[in-house]
Design a protein around this motif. Structure first.
Motif, PDB file in Angstrom:
ATOM      1  N   PRO A  10     -71.247 -34.361   4.187  1.00  0.00           N
ATOM      2  CA  PRO A  10     -72.721 -33.601   4.560  1.00  0.00           C
ATOM      3  C   PRO A  10     -72.416 -33.039   6.008  1.00  0.00           C
ATOM      4  CG  PRO A  10     -72.947 -35.919   4.523  1.00  0.00           C
ATOM      5  CD  PRO A  10     -71.639 -35.964   4.315  1.00  0.00           C
ATOM      6  N   TYR A  11     -71.282 -32.441   6.345  1.00  0.00           N
ATOM      7  CA  TYR A  11     -71.152 -31.694   7.449  1.00  0.00           C
ATOM      8  C   TYR A  11     -70.926 -30.119   7.430  1.00  0.00           C
ATOM      9  CZ  TYR A  11     -70.900 -36.409   9.281  1.00  0.00           C
ATOM     10  OH  TYR A  11     -71.152 -37.903   9.638  1.00  0.00           O
ATOM     11  N   SER A  12     -71.143 -29.693   8.793  1.00  0.00           N
ATOM     12  CA  SER A  12     -70.870 -28.095   9.011  1.00  0.00           C
ATOM     13  C   SER A  12     -70.274 -27.977  10.128  1.00  0.00           C
ATOM     14  CB  SER A  12     -72.157 -27.496   8.748  1.00  0.00           C
ATOM     15  OG  SER A  12     -72.819 -27.337   7.675  1.00  0.00           O
ATOM     16  N   GLU A  13     -69.479 -26.917  10.261  1.00  0.00           N
ATOM     17  CA  GLU A  13     -68.630 -26.717  11.448  1.00  0.00           C
ATOM     18  C   GLU A  13     -69.272 -25.531  12.262  1.00  0.00           C
ATOM     19  OE1 GLU A  13     -63.972 -26.965  12.285  1.00  0.00           O
ATOM     20  OE2 GLU A  13     -64.528 -25.039  11.123  1.00  0.00           O
ATOM     21  N   MET A  14     -69.230 -25.653  13.534  1.00  0.00           N
ATOM     22  CA  MET A  14     -69.635 -24.279  14.400  1.00  0.00           C
ATOM     23  C   MET A  14     -68.306 -24.107  15.246  1.00  0.00           C
ATOM     24  SD  MET A  14     -73.102 -26.000  15.876  1.00  0.00           S
ATOM     25  CE  MET A  14     -73.461 -24.753  16.967  1.00  0.00           C
ATOM     26  N   SER A  15     -68.157 -22.793  15.653  1.00  0.00           N
ATOM     27  CA  SER A  15     -66.862 -22.328  16.382  1.00  0.00           C
ATOM     28  C   SER A  15     -67.304 -21.119  17.193  1.00  0.00           C
ATOM     29  CB  SER A  15     -65.785 -22.123  15.361  1.00  0.00           C
ATOM     30  OG  SER A  15     -66.161 -21.076  14.504  1.00  0.00           O
ATOM     31  N   PRO A  16     -66.625 -20.896  18.043  1.00  0.00           N
ATOM     32  CA  PRO A  16     -67.255 -19.449  18.895  1.00  0.00           C
ATOM     33  C   PRO A  16     -66.935 -18.381  18.040  1.00  0.00           C
ATOM     34  CG  PRO A  16     -65.597 -20.898  20.209  1.00  0.00           C
ATOM     35  CD  PRO A  16     -65.586 -21.440  18.793  1.00  0.00           C
ATOM     36  N   GLY A  17     -68.015 -17.489  18.300  1.00  0.00           N
ATOM     37  CA  GLY A  17     -68.043 -16.190  17.336  1.00  0.00           C
ATOM     38  C   GLY A  17     -67.810 -15.065  18.540  1.00  0.00           C
ATOM     39  N   PRO A  18     -67.912 -13.911  17.715  1.00  0.00           N
ATOM     40  CA  PRO A  18     -67.486 -12.901  18.522  1.00  0.00           C
ATOM     41  C   PRO A  18     -68.728 -12.346  19.610  1.00  0.00           C
ATOM     42  CG  PRO A  18     -68.177 -12.037  16.586  1.00  0.00           C
ATOM     43  CD  PRO A  18     -68.043 -13.539  16.275  1.00  0.00           C
ATOM     44  N   THR A  19     -68.275 -11.706  20.661  1.00  0.00           N
ATOM     45  CA  THR A  19     -69.210 -11.302  21.836  1.00  0.00           C
ATOM     46  C   THR A  19     -69.173 -10.024  21.729  1.00  0.00           C
ATOM     47  OG1 THR A  19     -67.954 -10.907  23.758  1.00  0.00           O
ATOM     48  CG2 THR A  19     -68.525 -13.095  23.208  1.00  0.00           C
ATOM     49  N   VAL A  20     -70.504  -9.340  22.060  1.00  0.00           N
ATOM     50  CA  VAL A  20     -70.726  -7.547  21.905  1.00  0.00           C
ATOM     51  C   VAL A  20     -71.382  -7.237  23.451  1.00  0.00           C
ATOM     52  CG1 VAL A  20     -71.860  -5.806  20.954  1.00  0.00           C
ATOM     53  CG2 VAL A  20     -70.896  -7.881  19.772  1.00  0.00           C
ATOM     54  N   ASN A  21     -70.869  -6.159  23.807  1.00  0.00           N
ATOM     55  CA  ASN A  21     -71.259  -5.692  25.018  1.00  0.00           C
ATOM     56  C   ASN A  21     -72.486  -4.799  24.699  1.00  0.00           C
ATOM     57  OD1 ASN A  21     -71.674  -4.823  27.692  1.00  0.00           O
ATOM     58  ND2 ASN A  21     -70.041  -3.356  27.560  1.00  0.00           N
ATOM     59  N   THR A  22     -73.917  -5.155  25.240  1.00  0.00           N
ATOM     60  CA  THR A  22     -74.821  -4.426  24.862  1.00  0.00           C
ATOM     61  C   THR A  22     -74.967  -3.111  25.715  1.00  0.00           C
ATOM     62  OG1 THR A  22     -76.237  -5.533  26.789  1.00  0.00           O
ATOM     63  CG2 THR A  22     -76.386  -6.642  24.725  1.00  0.00           C
ATOM     64  N   LEU A  23     -74.125  -2.796  26.690  1.00  0.00           N
ATOM     65  CA  LEU A  23     -73.949  -1.577  27.249  1.00  0.00           C
ATOM     66  C   LEU A  23     -72.963  -0.664  26.645  1.00  0.00           C
ATOM     67  CD1 LEU A  23     -73.830  -2.920  30.926  1.00  0.00           C
ATOM     68  CD2 LEU A  23     -75.865  -2.110  29.879  1.00  0.00           C
ATOM     69  N   GLY A  24     -72.426  -1.210  25.570  1.00  0.00           N
ATOM     70  CA  GLY A  24     -71.359  -0.379  25.115  1.00  0.00           C
ATOM     71  C   GLY A  24     -71.424  -0.130  23.520  1.00  0.00           C
ATOM     72  N   ASP A  25     -70.388  -0.038  22.875  1.00  0.00           N
ATOM     73  CA  ASP A  25     -70.535   0.399  21.344  1.00  0.00           C
ATOM     74  C   ASP A  25     -70.106  -0.502  20.471  1.00  0.00           C
ATOM     75  OD1 ASP A  25     -71.029   2.913  22.358  1.00  0.00           O
ATOM     76  OD2 ASP A  25     -69.407   3.893  21.790  1.00  0.00           O
ATOM     77  N   ALA A  26     -70.723  -0.593  19.022  1.00  0.00           N
ATOM     78  CA  ALA A  26     -70.238  -1.577  18.253  1.00  0.00           C
ATOM     79  C   ALA A  26     -69.872  -0.835  17.089  1.00  0.00           C
ATOM     80  CB  ALA A  26     -71.227  -2.865  18.118  1.00  0.00           C
ATOM     81  N   ARG A  27     -68.809  -0.676  16.238  1.00  0.00           N
ATOM     82  CA  ARG A  27     -68.521   0.045  15.157  1.00  0.00           C
ATOM     83  C   ARG A  27     -68.847   1.309  15.282  1.00  0.00           C
ATOM     84  NH1 ARG A  27     -70.241  -3.808  10.119  1.00  0.00           N
ATOM     85  NH2 ARG A  27     -69.027  -5.688  10.711  1.00  0.00           N
ATOM     86  N   GLY A  28     -68.313   1.991  16.680  1.00  0.00           N
ATOM     87  CA  GLY A  28     -68.432   3.435  16.870  1.00  0.00           C
ATOM     88  C   GLY A  28     -69.827   3.809  17.237  1.00  0.00           C
ATOM     89  N   GLU A  29     -70.837   3.044  17.484  1.00  0.00           N
ATOM     90  CA  GLU A  29     -72.305   3.327  17.780  1.00  0.00           C
ATOM     91  C   GLU A  29     -72.815   2.658  18.808  1.00  0.00           C
ATOM     92  OE1 GLU A  29     -74.736   4.961  13.888  1.00  0.00           O
ATOM     93  OE2 GLU A  29     -74.477   2.676  13.931  1.00  0.00           O
ATOM     94  N   PRO A  30     -73.564   3.324  19.740  1.00  0.00           N
ATOM     95  CA  PRO A  30     -73.983   2.544  20.954  1.00  0.00           C
ATOM     96  C   PRO A  30     -75.103   1.503  20.420  1.00  0.00           C
ATOM     97  CG  PRO A  30     -74.280   4.976  21.328  1.00  0.00           C
ATOM     98  CD  PRO A  30     -73.907   4.636  19.963  1.00  0.00           C
ATOM     99  N   VAL A  31     -74.780   0.297  21.131  1.00  0.00           N
ATOM    100  CA  VAL A  31     -75.698  -0.921  20.721  1.00  0.00           C
ATOM    101  C   VAL A  31     -77.065  -0.543  21.292  1.00  0.00           C
ATOM    102  CG1 VAL A  31     -76.112  -3.306  21.186  1.00  0.00           C
ATOM    103  CG2 VAL A  31     -73.842  -2.491  21.061  1.00  0.00           C
ATOM    104  N   LEU A  32     -77.302  -0.074  22.343  1.00  0.00           N
ATOM    105  CA  LEU A  32     -78.469   0.367  23.016  1.00  0.00           C
ATOM    106  C   LEU A  32     -78.574   1.920  23.054  1.00  0.00           C
ATOM    107  CD1 LEU A  32     -79.110  -2.270  25.612  1.00  0.00           C
ATOM    108  CD2 LEU A  32     -80.058  -2.243  23.252  1.00  0.00           C
TER     109      LEU A  32
END
Length: 363
Positions: free
Chosen positions: A28-50
């Motif tokens: 009965p356990y689950s695992e946590m690991s570091p995930g990706p980071t995203v620049n809020t000043l930049g793009d994600a998947r070709g579109e601006p985050v903000l």
């Protein structure tokens, strides 16, 4: 059979049995690991985050990265071998399953809850950012949800703007319940409201709704103390003087609120706040700009440093845990409000880091 051969065969069979047990025995356990980071000043998947339109914006540089944590799904059962490997892996944490998914939540329930929290965090980020910049934001009380089979079903709808109850103006969600409970069950209560569709159209055009309508509802009786109810949950919505759009898929939960807010502040500030530095962080944020704690802080600091961050904006309530194991080359900056975070960005951007409030530093 020679004794030596027999011993080796027996050992091999035991090892094989243990490996089989490790693979097939669920824990009965689950695992946590570091995930990706995203620049809020930049793009994600070709579109601006903000994206901001209807207001002058300014060039930005550097990074303001929001951070994430990968977790095993609610419906996945780890085996013993995976749990042992996770315990031994330096960048992972194995925790009891119920810590991540309390009350037996399914994957679908958890995803829905995370999506709702993510949407709310974006709204609060916009409000907090504009308030930090002194830009007026209009708040209004709305119908957040309607309880099924309640007196309001079919009469009130999620998104309706509540202007008054029994002719008394409402300014806070709590006002609605107070005014409704003045009645006895079975008595009528009158709502003055702007229908959701009309309110949305007016908000899109950055104008006030042209009019309102009145709806009368016969109150029901609450279980327990028997007070009058109409079967809605009231909440707060905001209208902004210009458009702010946040686009980021495959992310849930409220912990990106602070970094979204700072991205908005940076884009609307003539000064380049980061000065080209790589800054990451995390933290919930409310409409008043208060920064709240999040889960998985150690995973997020690891992920941020792996992405290249040198500074990490850390909610004050997470500082004690985060300071136990700080990745080399990463400075943890303690923040309690968006004002703290903005002030820290200005210092980092100018290279004036001597006075930064750090996690683990002596007062």
């Amino acid at each position: 059979m020679p004794r030596r051969t027999a011993t080796m065969l027996a050992s091999t069979l035991v090892l094989f049995a243990l490996l089989c047990a490790g693979v097939f025995l669920k824990v009965p356990y689950s695992e946590m690991s570091p995930g990706p980071t995203v620049n809020t000043l930049g793009d994600a998947r070709g579109e601006p985050v903000l994206s901001i339109s209807g207001r002058k914006t300014y060039p930005t540089s550097g990074h303001l990265n929001m951070t994430t944590v990968r977790v095993t799904s609610a419906d996945y059962n780890m085996n013993l071998l995976e749990a042992v490997y996770g315990w031994l892996a330096g960048d992972n944490i194995v925790v009891p399953h119920e810590n991540l998914y309390p009350d037996g939540k399914t994957d679908e329930q958890s995803t829905q809850e995370n999506a709702e929290e993510f949407t709310q965090s974006q709204q609060s980020a916009k409000v907090a950012a504009l308030k930090e910049l002194g830009i007026p934001v209009t708040a209004r009380v709305i119908v957040s949800s309607v309880v099924k089979a309640s007196p309001s079903e079919g009469k009130l709808h999620a998104g309706d703007v509540i202007k008054a109850v029994d002719g008394t103006p409402v300014t806070e969600p709590g006002d609605v319940a107070k005014l409704v409970t003045r009645h006895k069950p079975g008595e009528p209560v009158e709502f003055t409201l702007v229908p959701a569709a009309e309110a949305a159209e007016a908000a899109k055009a950055n104008r006030e709704p042209a009019g309102s309508t009145k709806v009368t509802i016969t109150t029901g009786k609450a279980e327990g103390d028997g007070h009058a109810i109409v079967g809605i949950r009231a909440g707060t919505d905001h209208s902004f003087p210009f458009s702010i759009d946040i686009k980021l898929s495959d992310v849930g939960g409220p912990s990106a609120g602070l970094m979204f807010a700072l991205g908005i502040v940076d884009k609307l500030t003539p000064e380049d706040l980061t000065g080209g530095k790589f800054i990451a962080g995390t933290g919930t944020i409310d409409d008043a700009g208060r920064v709240g704690p999040i889960g998985g802080i150690q995973m997020k600091t690891i992920g941020a440093r792996q992405a290249g961050a040198r500074y990490f904006l850390t909610p004050a309530e997470n500082c004690a845990v985060a300071a136990h194991d700080v990745p080399d080359g990463l400075t943890l900056v303690k923040v309690s409000t968006i004002g703290d975070a903005t002030a820290a960005l200005k210092k980092i951007g100018k290279g004036d880091t001597a006075g930064l409030p750090q996690c683990g530093a002596k007062p």
